[in-house]
Design a protein around this motif. Structure first.
Motif, PDB file in Angstrom:
ATOM      1  N   LEU A  17       0.826  -1.207   0.000  1.00  0.00           N
ATOM      2  CA  LEU A  17       0.000   0.000   0.000  1.00  0.00           C
ATOM      3  C   LEU A  17       0.858   1.254   0.000  1.00  0.00           C
ATOM      4  CD1 LEU A  17      -2.870  -0.937   2.494  1.00  0.00           C
ATOM      5  CD2 LEU A  17      -3.037  -0.651   0.006  1.00  0.00           C
ATOM      6  N   LEU A  18       1.945   1.241   0.728  1.00  0.00           N
ATOM      7  CA  LEU A  18       2.836   2.396   0.758  1.00  0.00           C
ATOM      8  C   LEU A  18       3.405   2.688  -0.631  1.00  0.00           C
ATOM      9  CD1 LEU A  18       4.552   4.532   2.314  1.00  0.00           C
ATOM     10  CD2 LEU A  18       6.266   2.714   2.609  1.00  0.00           C
ATOM     11  N   LEU A  19       3.898   1.653  -1.294  1.00  0.00           N
ATOM     12  CA  LEU A  19       4.478   1.853  -2.621  1.00  0.00           C
ATOM     13  C   LEU A  19       3.413   2.253  -3.633  1.00  0.00           C
ATOM     14  CD1 LEU A  19       6.933  -1.194  -2.704  1.00  0.00           C
ATOM     15  CD2 LEU A  19       7.483   1.210  -2.250  1.00  0.00           C
ATOM     16  N   PHE A  20       2.260   1.579  -3.597  1.00  0.00           N
ATOM     17  CA  PHE A  20       1.209   1.868  -4.576  1.00  0.00           C
ATOM     18  C   PHE A  20       0.679   3.286  -4.421  1.00  0.00           C
ATOM     19  CE2 PHE A  20      -3.391   1.978  -5.458  1.00  0.00           C
ATOM     20  CZ  PHE A  20      -3.360   1.770  -6.828  1.00  0.00           C
ATOM     21  N   GLN A  21       0.314   3.668  -3.201  1.00  0.00           N
ATOM     22  CA  GLN A  21      -0.277   4.990  -2.994  1.00  0.00           C
ATOM     23  C   GLN A  21       0.725   6.110  -3.224  1.00  0.00           C
ATOM     24  OE1 GLN A  21      -3.917   4.203   0.159  1.00  0.00           O
ATOM     25  NE2 GLN A  21      -2.020   5.056   0.945  1.00  0.00           N
ATOM     26  N   SER A  22       1.970   5.899  -2.837  1.00  0.00           N
ATOM     27  CA  SER A  22       2.986   6.944  -3.024  1.00  0.00           C
ATOM     28  C   SER A  22       3.252   7.188  -4.498  1.00  0.00           C
ATOM     29  CB  SER A  22       4.273   6.567  -2.294  1.00  0.00           C
ATOM     30  OG  SER A  22       4.059   6.469  -0.898  1.00  0.00           O
ATOM     31  N   PHE A  23       3.393   6.105  -5.275  1.00  0.00           N
ATOM     32  CA  PHE A  23       3.638   6.274  -6.707  1.00  0.00           C
ATOM     33  C   PHE A  23       2.392   6.802  -7.420  1.00  0.00           C
ATOM     34  CE2 PHE A  23       7.207   3.282  -5.994  1.00  0.00           C
ATOM     35  CZ  PHE A  23       8.208   4.055  -6.563  1.00  0.00           C
ATOM     36  N   LEU A  24       1.196   6.398  -6.974  1.00  0.00           N
ATOM     37  CA  LEU A  24      -0.026   6.927  -7.565  1.00  0.00           C
ATOM     38  C   LEU A  24      -0.146   8.422  -7.294  1.00  0.00           C
ATOM     39  CD1 LEU A  24      -2.737   6.517  -9.010  1.00  0.00           C
ATOM     40  CD2 LEU A  24      -3.738   5.921  -6.777  1.00  0.00           C
ATOM     41  N   SER A  25       0.118   8.839  -6.068  1.00  0.00           N
ATOM     42  CA  SER A  25       0.065  10.260  -5.736  1.00  0.00           C
ATOM     43  C   SER A  25       1.102  11.040  -6.530  1.00  0.00           C
ATOM     44  CB  SER A  25       0.290  10.452  -4.238  1.00  0.00           C
ATOM     45  OG  SER A  25       0.367  11.818  -3.898  1.00  0.00           O
ATOM     46  N   GLY A  26       2.304  10.473  -6.657  1.00  0.00           N
ATOM     47  CA  GLY A  26       3.348  11.156  -7.431  1.00  0.00           C
ATOM     48  C   GLY A  26       2.982  11.297  -8.893  1.00  0.00           C
ATOM     49  N   ALA A  27       2.386  10.260  -9.468  1.00  0.00           N
ATOM     50  CA  ALA A  27       2.003  10.324 -10.875  1.00  0.00           C
ATOM     51  C   ALA A  27       0.905  11.361 -11.103  1.00  0.00           C
ATOM     52  CB  ALA A  27       1.535   8.946 -11.343  1.00  0.00           C
ATOM     53  N   ILE A  28      -0.065  11.439 -10.208  1.00  0.00           N
ATOM     54  CA  ILE A  28      -1.148  12.418 -10.354  1.00  0.00           C
ATOM     55  C   ILE A  28      -0.601  13.834 -10.213  1.00  0.00           C
ATOM     56  CG2 ILE A  28      -3.292  13.257  -9.348  1.00  0.00           C
ATOM     57  CD1 ILE A  28      -3.928  10.362  -8.575  1.00  0.00           C
ATOM     58  N   ARG A  29       0.258  14.045  -9.215  1.00  0.00           N
ATOM     59  CA  ARG A  29       0.817  15.386  -9.023  1.00  0.00           C
ATOM     60  C   ARG A  29       1.705  15.795 -10.192  1.00  0.00           C
ATOM     61  NH1 ARG A  29       4.271  15.749  -5.278  1.00  0.00           N
ATOM     62  NH2 ARG A  29       4.445  13.564  -4.670  1.00  0.00           N
ATOM     63  N   TYR A  30       2.439  14.859 -10.757  1.00  0.00           N
ATOM     64  CA  TYR A  30       3.303  15.175 -11.897  1.00  0.00           C
ATOM     65  C   TYR A  30       2.470  15.531 -13.130  1.00  0.00           C
ATOM     66  CZ  TYR A  30       6.745  14.575 -15.613  1.00  0.00           C
ATOM     67  OH  TYR A  30       7.551  14.768 -16.713  1.00  0.00           O
ATOM     68  N   SER A  31       1.357  14.810 -13.322  1.00  0.00           N
ATOM     69  CA  SER A  31       0.531  15.077 -14.501  1.00  0.00           C
ATOM     70  C   SER A  31      -0.170  16.430 -14.422  1.00  0.00           C
ATOM     71  CB  SER A  31      -0.512  13.967 -14.669  1.00  0.00           C
ATOM     72  OG  SER A  31      -1.413  13.956 -13.575  1.00  0.00           O
TER      73      SER A  31
END
Length: 359
Positions: A17-31
């Protein structure tokens, strides 16, 4: 062939969950990044002004990190600390501990930010992001202080030597300094303080204790009344009397408000009714801690024997000879791997109270 990593189930879920949510949040913020404003994802992280319509963020926000450095630190904390605690306890108890130390600090931090906005009328307080594993980091350190109160961590080839109960306060100080600089947000300070108090209160008064398998003692005992886990033990020796006196008053208020329940005779025979729980009989607190560890080891030993007996043919063996005299309990350690790779080299020097009593 590389060795297989044996990660308990709850710890494995936390890491994923830590890896999934962190990378998902990073991808959304980058986009959505435009180079001018900070981008937040209010349905993953907690923002007091934006996330009330997403109540699940009170839990999910703890497992979201915003950069690779904090993500690596959080993953190491969960991997080593979670694996150790889940094996020392059970997956069920570990899951309860995680829920308490995640939800309550986030709720309290949310409340503090709203109060600061009401006092200062500064809108930035309610736009502060509450996220990260800081509550878990401080909670794991408090749990280690309960399980390994006499262990000493040696760093830099002996230059620095600290007992495990010293690390929670050092972590609180470090986060506070980083929040003042400010390398961390103000929410980090509220999270580390409330996480410290929440985890200690839960382990001290509410977490289910191992029952005594040799007596008719009820299995509903809760908390840890040993003096080695008193609140003042986290502070330097010079500050302990003042912290203990203040903690006594807070404890009495909480008892009056029915937030905390005084320890029963089964939990703390011979202890006085305050938060420090100093024993009237010398050595009784240490005996209490030894009894709890002995029971934990006995329960684990029974599980191992049951598992091994399932795969072997049944044989009859003569009963063990009776041992005359009173039973003596020793101080075993949990049958788990100590978190040396995270905390550094550790050494344990047991107390010699029995030898002193003999002389």
């Amino acid at each position: 062939m590389p060795p297989r990593l044996n990660i308990p189930p709850i710890t494995r879920i936390l890491l994923l969950l830590l890896l999934f949510q962190s990378f998902l949040s990073g991808a959304i913020r980058y986009s959505q990044w435009n180079g001018k404003n900070d981008i937040v994802v209010p349905y993953l992280v907690m923002v007091p002004q934006l996330s009330l319509i997403y109540p699940w963020t009170f839990v999910t926000t703890t497992l979201v990190e915003n950069n690779l450095f904090t993500l690596g630190l959080s993953a190491a904390t969960i991997f080593y600390g979670g694996r150790y605690l889940e094996r020392a306890w059970t997956s069920k108890d570990f899951a309860k501990f995680l829920l308490v130390t995640t939800l309550i600090p986030n709720v309290l931090c949310f409340g503090f930010l709203v109060v600061m906005f009401a006092v200062t009328t500064d809108m930035s307080w309610t736009l502060t992001t509450i996220n990260g594993t800081i509550p878990l980091q401080i909670s794991f350190l408090v749990a280690f202080s309960q399980l390994l109160p006499a262990h000493t961590v040696t760093l830099f080839k002996g230059i620095i030597s600290l007992r495990v109960p010293r690390f929670p306060l050092l972590h609180v100080i470090a986060v506070t300094v980083l929040a003042v600089m400010p390398l961390l947000s103000a929410a980090s300070f509220f999270l580390v303080v409330t996480g410290f108090l929440t985890s200690w209160t839960y382990l001290r008064f509410y977490k289910a204790a191992f029952p005594d398998l040799e007596t008719s003692q009820p299995s509903s005992l809760r908390g840890d009344a040993s003096e080695t886990f008193a609140f003042s033990e986290f502070f330097p020796d010079l500050a302990k009397p003042y912290v203990a006196a203040f903690a006594d008053q807070v404890y009495n208020i909480f008892v009056a408000l029915h937030i905390c329940t005084p320890f029963s005779a089964a939990n703390a025979s011979g202890s006085r009714g305050d938060v420090v729980m100093q024993r009237l009989t010398p050595g009784s607190a240490r005996a209490e801690a030894e009894r709890r560890r002995a029971l934990a080891l006995k329960a684990l030993d029974q599980r191992l024997h049951a598992a091994s007996a399932a795969g072997k043919p049944k044989t009859t063996a003569p009963p063990p000879p009776a041992v005359a005299g009173p039973s003596v309990q020793i101080q075993p350690q949990p049958n788990v791997q100590a978190p040396g790779s995270m905390l550094g080299e550790t050494s344990y020097v047991p107390e010699r109270e029995e030898e002193k009593d003999a002389h």
